[in-house]
Design a protein around this motif. Structure first.
Motif, mmCIF file in Angstrom:
data_model
loop_
_atom_site.group_PDB
_atom_site.id
_atom_site.type_symbol
_atom_site.label_atom_id
_atom_site.label_comp_id
_atom_site.label_asym_id
_atom_site.label_seq_id
_atom_site.Cartn_x
_atom_site.Cartn_y
_atom_site.Cartn_z
ATOM 1 N N LYS A 1 20.071 -40.724 -17.457
ATOM 2 C CA LYS A 1 21.465 -40.377 -17.148
ATOM 3 C C LYS A 1 21.951 -39.339 -18.132
ATOM 4 O O LYS A 1 21.799 -39.510 -19.328
ATOM 5 N N THR B 1 18.145 -48.102 -12.391
ATOM 6 C CA THR B 1 19.468 -48.101 -11.766
ATOM 7 C C THR B 1 20.265 -49.227 -12.334
ATOM 8 O O THR B 1 19.787 -50.324 -12.453
ATOM 9 N N THR C 1 15.444 -35.858 -11.095
ATOM 10 C CA THR C 1 14.699 -37.089 -11.344
ATOM 11 C C THR C 1 13.449 -36.768 -12.150
ATOM 12 O O THR C 1 13.088 -35.604 -12.298
ATOM 13 N N TYR D 1 19.442 -38.605 -9.772
ATOM 14 C CA TYR D 1 20.751 -38.761 -10.414
ATOM 15 C C TYR D 1 21.458 -37.437 -10.500
ATOM 16 O O TYR D 1 20.842 -36.410 -10.740
ATOM 17 N N ALA E 1 24.122 -42.010 -8.814
ATOM 18 C CA ALA E 1 22.923 -41.833 -8.009
ATOM 19 C C ALA E 1 23.250 -40.867 -6.876
ATOM 20 O O ALA E 1 24.324 -40.937 -6.292
#
Length: 1788
Positions: free
Chosen positions: A58, A23, A868, A896, A901
């Motif tokens: 991401k 994160t 995830t 994500y 998030a």
């Protein structure tokens, strides 16, 4: 692979490496455990066997997406403008937009104070490259464009990356772009702020600026840029480009080609460079794919430039429009270094690679934006050979051209080897798995194409390098030999010249995985690709950045780990941090060893050498600091040191970014049916091979999981979140001759299949691999629950299910309806999973599992909610299933959705090998027996959390602000609370309109929850409306994700300690503004006694004043009580606030310096000794800073000015009543996931929660009310009538609402049904209006609990526009124990400006607080002491009433206790002081962007108690009338302008002109003293200037209409400055300006006694001169200099002196003793005694005429007369001729 939650920390050093957090938000600061989600862990861990690398989680590119920006610029004033008697205006321009201030007449230091706002909606890159330009223009009007005085420019990015995104009150230095030798052209003082959506800007409080501010010290420049910037030349050499895509933009060319068959290169490239708002272009090379320019573009710009990057574009010239073919940004920060051993920007000669849209040519390129540099390029476009050099100019040297025009010149060609020796590189890739292929493309055959640069691209065909023949040439022999020694097999070394590249996999038809995805059936046969390519060998650059990247990666993993330990509250985070720092310092020393070798390689540029030096010194420093810091890490300092370590991380990442490219990046494309569908980009350095581990790319020779994504704009938003395809791919890139072990990283157990070649041919790489070995596994996925998921349905909830992918299989969990926090509690078993490779490798490095969450819809396909990754824990057949590794622990995984998030998921994964005995050996699945869910398996025991019984008590207070549901109003709402399947319902509210509170306050329920608090499920709050016929509609819901703050912990041990100590508080009311927090708390044991003395400053105030007067500060004004009002208090408080902020900043920078010093000094032993010293030093410093100030400043009672909302200071007043927002509607998808939550709010639920284990034997008070459970002593919630008194002080920085860039603001107030619009009192054309108003509104809680204060813009026609509004929750304030109803002032007074406002006196308040808190006291004792519990306070006991009589009172004592209430044990908390809060104004259409601020406060009084007194009068001060009389007695030494016509001697006809700034139309002139030969003039002339003046703000107030069409007068406030000018009068031409002086009436140099003593120093060296203020002196006489700038060298020169007398009178005094202007009655001045020559002024013109005609111009006169006679004769002839002719002809 995951560490279990319960294992000790000791094994860290062993095989298991730390988990990694993914994160980003975690990297900011030491997090507070309650605020951060605990699921920061994605379960992708650092690899052990190094066969696999970490995937990126991401998905979405963030760079090209447009965002909202607002740039606000306040132009305050300009100073020292170069030029004579000018009329300046300021132009602010950003990009194409320009805005102008008004024009100020005849002044060199105009004061504007005008505010401009620019709004943009563009991608960040475009925004930050825009140039912001501030220029001053002289005398612009409708007809002429004006002349530029000077300008200043910087890019918007520089402002945005400032602390707080702004420059505040800084001076921009103007320079003339056309004349760089000229130097400074003046200064403009301005504020510039750039806000993106969601940023908040802290503006320092607007105070009265002291006008004498230091310009040099406050220049508008970022930190670290020197104040003296020099001009520099930037030479950008552009040599050549290659690899341009085969393209053609013009349609004509296609037609031509069809007809003539002419096949030329169809592209006409040129290079365009943008830098600092200037544009340069090379020439166009016609029809050329490999253009050679050899030109340099020269920019002239200040150095260091305030523009971050240079934009270099290859464009294709076309008759219709030019198109960009590729863009590269050169970031100057990366190619220079501003340190002591720094270097100027330099680069190259080096190739830069450009990326953009695909290389296939289409007529309408949908990805054209990528070529402009927006977003991530999806394909290689070209590479360009450039170099950059900078030289600092010496403007004095004669050969410097003074203009800053961009120049283009030719440069000589560059040698082939200048950029390095060309080597052949070899890229190998193998596709091990291609799954999760989107079903839209699943029906056509699919192939993958890999390209590197322009090699491997099917459109370009095969390209051979131009320098092929040179291979094996000298220079590199030694290296080759070493390579040979390494290479055992000789044949690999052969130059396999005819090795053809294979860059695409064979097309293959996908197979169905499940409803959404397909996969390619590779199974045991894995296709491979390989490409040979030729590039300059600049591996060293990549190696260095790889080493640094590796260090940074390890550091990041380690830091994330430490954060994880802190967050999950495990033991010993400091040990782990020490380990991390140890590793860091080792890594750094390794870098130094490795980076120093092989400097002799060709093609090393200056930048390479300089960067190497920089990297070595920086890395060495980081290593040293890390070593030192390691010794200082203690349990207490972990968080601070963590911050510093993050700082190391950012520094390393910056160093790792190599600005000079070498090998281009690798692109992988998925092609279906000839169409390019999705791509991935792999940086070449990540897969670059080196024989040294540290230098090797992180993904080189490893299996990497890559998700392909949609290119370009289509990839934004939800479309880009679905995976197009998931690849498991192995990549290796290295020199062809290092090829020996390019297959060594693959999972073992394969055979190579090669293209068949004749015998004896050298071996070629395989085109596919066949795996012989395969292992069978069973995967168990334990899906327990998820929380805070994305709301995908319009109800604000979702129906979530999870889909789990592993290898080529997928399974789903069940769908749970209507929840954002599903508890699936489900075990998914994947049977017979086949994995290829050797067993032991799979144990350490299993493939990853992908989990996707979806929302089930009744119609249409399921909505994607997030994704995830996880790695399973692997058990081989021969291992024992038991601790410590098994059974696996449940862990939180961050989910994500795109880049944001979107919740977290609690699960565990295990992969079990099926041995020779089949499944019999697998551990049994033993779920809990009590639940039967049919085919669904629950999570087995041992993995499910251990539960215990908790009781949850819920306080139901009420519902507020409920919006309509389906157009119907909510009438009978109810709240349902649910947690882990159990729950409770509130009582029904029978009529929401009448009373929105609940009748039953507290209910409770019991529930089984995990013992581990981190695993607690969320608690759901839902509000339903009960309609007729038993129907329910959901109004809104809220999930409380973390219950930790509601857990009841039992009374603290600390509370018991309180009782044993007695504490005496000393409160002295003299030393500092009393509102500051007390510094000293003396703790004494209860046995000891102490006597305390408090000085009272009221008593001897009188004596003090007298003494002060005699003292050494003669100018100090006394405080006159009658003069003081609320505003005096307010301004004094604001001054205190700004001081405090300054001190805070100073302290911060101090402590940072100290930190660095500590780290540099090293030595752990002396660190603890240092600390106390440091504290002392700082205190002394601060005291020293405050003391002189204290002496001067008369003591006023102050209030507290909060620079933000009051709520933020007092934790939203949620001390016992919490507000839960209710959401409904889908989560936002448009721009940014989290912003639109505000629109989803449909109301709020007020209440609270309390949970505790049932087993606890809870302490019960005597007065314990069992109905209220834990919620004792809360007030009842029946309706209350309240008087709400709203005070609005002022608004600042309002967003302009009218076209003229101003607004006409007024206040509107709404509370319940009451609406007040104060429309008639609008303030004309003001963006910083002073309102000074109070409003009384009656309200009833709970119906009217939200107060809305809005500011509207008044419009003459049409409706008024809302500028912004702020909402205040009054109810929480009313019930809070911080007592926010009426602020507690510093002192108690019964009259005067500081009168006590609260109807309850301090003694009553104290008594009530003690009673409510069940405290002992208050006991008032003799000698001014009071005791509460075990605290004793002392204070004065006398008070003076309006007549000056003293009375005994306990109020001061009580007030002292209240001001220190937070020190009282048990019941103590901070009480709200008398205050002014600053609230941001927001506009519903522009969420998140401030539209201005409002300063206000609110008092609440209950109606059933004593009525409050009248409201405080805070109406703005009326300006006082003053009259300034200026008598001009004489002038002397005035420069002589005219040549005497008779004698040719110099003389001047002098007169003096004067005006007050801002009142130019009221300028007054003396009469003219003609023909002064000595520069002396005698006038005895009086100017009279009446003006309105605000004493406190030191500003003159002027009201005037802005233009003929203005509706009303506008009020301006400007500093009082008197301008005097001396002029030379001319009869026929314009008067000549000779010189001027401007006196600031508050502080100007004292006039000289005689003309001799009057020097130019009085203007140029103001700082040293004694200063006076006319407002204190009232009358002053003396000589002052006139100055003007010399046109040659811009220096000031003395142009005259004036003897003047200034006399200031108040309005009343002026009426009593009037005086005439000039020399008129009353009180006339005598005529000046001028020499008689001056009286002959009427003869002078005659004399002059005679002199001209007879002497000087005799011949000219004769000639002119003769010519005139001739003309007359000719005219007569022409006039008479026709008539005469006619006569003759007719013979008359």
């Amino acid at each position: 692979m995951k560490r279990s939650k319960h294992r000790g920390q000791k094994e860290d050093k062993g095989g298991d490496e730390p988990a990694i957090l993914e994160t980003e938000n975690m990297l900011k600061a030491g997090p507070d455990p309650d605020t951060i989600s605990l699921a920061s862990v994605t379960a992708v861990t650092t690899n052990v066997s190094n066969k696999r690398s970490k995937p990126e989680i991401k998905m979405e590119p963030s760079s090209g997406r447009p965002m909202d920006y607002q740039v606000s610029v306040t132009v305050i004033e300009a100073r020292q403008l170069v030029g004579l008697n000018m009329d300046p205006m300021v132009c602010v321009e950003i990009g194409e937009e320009k805005k102008y201030t008004s024009m100020k007449e005849s002044t060199n230091c105009p004061y504007y104070n005008e505010y401009f706002v620019f709004d943009f909606h563009i991608p960040p890159d475009v925004m930050f490259d825009k140039i912001l330009k501030v220029s001053v223009i002289h005398s612009k009007n409708l007809l002429r464009s004006g002349t530029l005085v000077g300008s200043f420019k910087m890019d918007v990015g520089t402002v945005y990356f400032q602390p707080e995104h702004q420059f505040y009150h800084k001076w921009a230095l103007l320079s003339d772009p056309d004349d760089i030798t000229a130097g400074c052209k003046g200064y403009v003082k301005c504020d510039i702020a750039v806000v993106a959506k969601g940023d908040t800007i802290k503006t320092p409080h607007k105070t009265n600026e002291s006008e004498d501010d230091d310009i040099e010290g406050n220049l508008l420049l970022p930190e670290g840029v020197p104040a003296e910037r020099q001009w520099a030349r930037y030479y950008l050499k552009i040599y050549r480009a290659e690899g341009l895509p085969r393209m053609n933009t013009s349609i004509m060319a296609n037609v031509k080609k069809a007809f003539i068959g002419e096949n030329k290169d169809l592209v006409d490239p040129y290079v365009q460079v943008l830098f600092a708002g200037q544009k340069g272009k090379t020439s166009v090379q016609k029809s050329c794919y490999e253009p050679i320019w050899n030109e340099q573009i020269v920019f002239t710009e200040m150095f260091p430039p305030l523009c971050k990057r240079m934009k270099i574009q290859i464009r294709d010239s076309d008759k219709v429009n030019d198109v960009a073919m590729g863009t590269h940004f050169l970031d100057l920060k990366k190619i220079s270094n501003d340190g002591d051993k720094g270097f100027l920007p330099t680069m190259g000669p080096a190739w830069v690679n450009m990326y953009g849209s695909t290389r296939t040519y289409t007529l309408m390129d949908e990805y054209q934006e990528l070529n402009e540099g927006l977003g991530e390029g999806v394909s290689f476009r070209a590479r360009l050979l450039i170099s950059l050099g900078v030289e600092i100019l010496d403007p004095t040297s004669p050969d410097v051209t003074s203009s800053t025009e961009v120049q283009v010149e030719g440069v000589p060609n560059i040698s082939e080897t200048a950029t390095g020796k060309v080597e052949d590189f070899f890229l190998f890739g193998s596709f091990l798995e291609a799954t999760m292929i989107d079903r839209k493309i699943g029906d056509k055959p699919i192939s993958f194409e890999v390209t590197i640069g322009y090699y491997g691209n099917e459109n370009d065909g095969v390209i051979q390098p131009k320098t092929k023949g040179k291979k094996g040439g000298g220079g590199d022999g030694a290296e080759e030999e070493t390579e040979l020694i390494h290479n055992s097999s000789e044949e690999e070394m052969d130059d396999d010249g005819d090795l053809t590249s294979v860059s695409t996999t064979p097309p293959m038809k996908p197979v169905v995985t499940d409803r959404n995805y397909f996969h390619l059936p590779y199974f045991e046969r894995k296709p491979c690709i390989y490409i040979k390519s030729w590039w300059q060998d600049q591996r060293r650059r990549l190696y260095n950045s790889n080493i640094i990247d590796n260090i940074a990666n390890k550091l990041e993993d380690g830091l994330n780990d430490v954060q994880e330990i802190i967050k999950t509250e495990k033991t010993y985070p400091e040990r782990r941090l020490r380990g991390v720092l140890e590793e860091l310092s080792q890594g750094c020393s390794q870098f130094i060893a490795l980076a120093n070798k092989d400097h002799n390689q060709s093609g090393r540029t200056k930048l390479d050498k300089e960067r190497l030096k920089l990297c070595l010194s920086e890395v060495e420093a980081i290593g040293q600091q890390a070593k030192t810091m390691r010794t200082q890490v203690k349990k207490t300092t972990v968080r601070d040191k963590l911050k510093l370590a993050h700082n190391f991380h950012t520094r390393l990442r910056f160093l790792a970014d190599e600005p000079q490219h070498s090998v281009p990046d690798v692109f992988i494309w998925m092609i279906s049916n000839g169409k390019r569908i999705a791509y991935a980009r792999v940086p070449s350095k990540d897969i670059l091979y080196s024989s040294i581990d540290e230098e090797r790319g992180k993904d080189c020779g490893k299996v990497k999981t890559i998700f392909l994504r949609i290119p370009g704009k289509k990839g934004f938003g939800p479309a880009g979140w679905t995976v197009q395809s998931k690849l498991e791919i192995y990549l290796w890139l290295g020199l062809n001759r290092q090829r020996k072990d390019y297959l060594s990283g693959l999972p073992n157990g394969f055979e190579e299949n090669k293209l068949s070649k004749g015998p004896g041919m050298p071996s070629s790489p395989p085109i596919s691999l066949t795996y012989m070995m395969k292992q069978i596994f069973q995967l168990r996925v334990h899906m327990y629950q998820a929380r805070s998921l994305f709301a995908a349905d319009s109800t604000g909830l979702s129906d979530p299910f999870a889909r789990v992918f592993f290898s080529t299989q997928s399974q789903v969990t069940e769908v749970l309806a209507e929840t954002l926090c599903p508890t699936w509690d489900q075990l998914l078993v994947f049977e017979n999973v086949e994995l290829f490779g050797e067993a032991y490798e799979l144990r350490d490095d299993p493939p990853i599992i992908v989990i996707e969450l979806y929302d089930q819809d009744t119609v249409g396909k399921a909505d994607f909610m997030g994704r995830t990754f996880a790695k399973p824990l692997v058990k081989m057949a021969d291992e024992h299933y038991g601790p410590p590794r098994f059974p696996p622990q449940l862990e939180y995984y961050q989910v994500y959705r795109g880049n944001g998030a979107a919740g977290e998921m609690l699960a565990a994964f295990e992969l079990l090998q099926i041995g020779p005995n089949g499944k019999a050996d697998l551990p049994p699945i033993d779920g809990p027996t009590d639940m039967d869910r049919g085919p669904i398996l629950p999570v087995p025991l041992g993995i499910r959390p251990v539960l215990s019984k908790y009781r949850i008590e819920v306080l139901f207070w009420g519902l507020r602000d409920l919006k309509r549901v389906n157009l119907a109003q909510v009438d009978r709402p109810r709240v349902d609370i649910e947690c882990a399947g159990k729950g409770v319902q509130s009582a029904l509210i029978p009529n929401y309109k009448k009373n929105p509170n609940f009748s039953t306050l507290v209910k409770w329920f019991e529930v089984d929850l995990p013992e581990n608090e981190l695993l607690h499920p969320p608690l759901n709050i839902r509000v339903v409306d009960c309609r007729a016929f038993g129907r329910y509609t959901l109004v809104g819901s809220n999930a409380v994700t973390s219950l930790r703050k509601f857990i009841y912990r039992g009374s603290d041990k600390q509370a018991n300690n309180w009782s044993t100590t007695e504490e005496i508080i000393v409160v002295s009311m003299e030393t500092e503004p009393a509102c500051k927090k007390m510094d000293t708390v003396v703790k004494l044991d209860s046995c000891s006694e102490a006597v305390i003395r408090v000085e009272d400053d009221d008593k001897d105030e009188k004596g003090k004043k007298k003494r002060r007067k005699k003292g050494d500060e003669p100018e100090e004004e006394e405080l006159d009580e009658s003069m003081l009002d609320w505003w005096s208090k307010y301004f004094a408080s604001i001054e205190t606030l700004t001081e405090a902020l300054r001190a805070q900043e100073a302290a911060l920078s101090d402590s940072e310096e100290k930190e660095d010093m500590d780290i540099a000094d090293g030595g752990a032993d002396d660190a603890p000794v240092k600390a106390p010293k440091r504290g002392k030093g700082k205190k002394d410093k601060k005291r020293a800073a405050v003391d002189p100030f204290e002496k001067k400043k008369p003591k006023l009672d102050e209030l507290k000015v909060y620079p933000k909302e009051l709520e933020s200071e007092f934790d939203n007043f949620e001390d016992w009543l919490h507000t839960f927002y209710l959401f409904r509607g889908k989560g936002g998808d448009d721009d940014d996931q989290n912003v639109t939550d505000e629109d989803r709010i449909v109301g709020k639920f007020k209440g609270s929660l309390c949970m505790y284990k049932v087993s606890d034997d809870l302490p019960r008070d005597m007065s314990f009310d069992s109905n209220l459970g834990m919620f004792q002593n809360i007030p009842n919630n029946d309706p209350v009538n309240v008087l709400v008194r709203i005070y609005v002080v002022r608004a600042t920085d309002l967003h302009p609402a009218d076209i003229n860039g101003k607004a006409d603001p007024y206040i509107a107030i709404k509370l319940g049904k009451t609406e007040i619009k104060d429309k008639e009192n609008y303030i004309s054309k003001q963006l910083n209006p002073l309102f000074g108003k109070s409003f009384d509104v009656e309200a009833t809680f709970p119906m009217d609990s939200t107060l809305t204060v809005s500011i509207y813009d008044w419009d003459l026609v049409g409706t008024d526009d809302l500028i912004g509004e702020t909402k205040v929750d009054l109810e929480n304030r009313f019930y809070s124990k911080h007592r926010a109803t009426c602020g507690i002032s510093c002192n108690y007074a019964i009259h005067g400006y500081n009168v006590w406002r609260d109807p309850m006196k301090p003694t009553h308040i104290l008594a009530k607080l003690c009673k409510d808190g069940k405290l002992d006291g208050p006991h008032y004792g003799p000698g001014g002491r009071v005791k509460v519990e075990n605290r004793v306070f002392m204070a004065p006991t006398e008070i003076e009433d309006e007549n000056g009589l003293k009375k005994q009172t306990d109020e001061h004592l009580a007030l002292t206790v209240l001001r220190h209430w937070d020190g009282i044990p048990k019941a103590g908390c901070k009480l709200v002081p008398e205050h002014v809060e600053t609230r941001p104004l927001l506009h519903p259409d522009k969420p998140g962007i401030e539209q201005g601020r409002i300063e206000m406060w609110v008092d609440l009084f209950t109606k059933d108690k004593t009525a409050p007194g009248p409201a405080l009068d805070i109406s703005p001060r009326k300006p006082k009338k003053f009259e300034l009389r200026v008598i001009i007695w004489n002038t002397d030494e005035v420069v002589l302008e005219d040549d005497d016509i008779f004698t040719g001697e110099k003389s001047s006809d002098i007169f003096v002109r004067g005006w007050l700034k801002g009142q130019q139309e009221d300028k007054q002139d003396t009469d003219v003293h003609y023909h002064s030969i000595t520069g002396e003039g005698n006038f005895n002339w009086r100017f009279i200037y009446p003006f309105d003046y605000l004493v406190a703000e030191e500003k003159i107030v002027i009201s005037k209409k802005e233009s003929m069409f203005a509706w009303d007068e506008t009020e301006y406030k400007i500093p009082p400055r008197l301008n005097l000018q001396v002029w030379d009068a001319d009869h026929f031409s314009a008067d000549d300006f000779l010189g001027a002086i401007e006196l600031d009436l508050n502080r100007f140099p004292r006039g000289a006694k005689t003309a001799k003593q009057c020097t130019i120093e009085m203007v140029t060296n103001e700082a040293e001169m004694p200063m006076v203020s006319i407002f204190k002196q009232k009358r002053i006489k003396g000589w002052w200099p006139f100055v003007a700038r010399n046109e040659e060298d811009d220096e000031f020169e003395l142009t005259g002196k004036v003897e003047a007398e200034l006399h200031l009178l108040t309005g009343e005094e002026a009426e009593k003793s009037p005086a005439g202007d000039g020399r008129n009655e009353p009180d006339p001045l005598e005529k000046p005694n001028r020499p008689d020559i001056a009286l002959l002024w009427f003869l002078i013109p005659l004399k002059a005429a005679k002199h001209l005609v007879c002497d000087q111009y005799r011949w000219l006169t004769i000639k002119i007369v003769t010519a005139l006679l001739l003309l007359a004769i000719l005219g007569l002839f022409l006039y008479n001729m026709p008539g005469y002719m006619v006569k003759k002809m007719l013979g008359a």
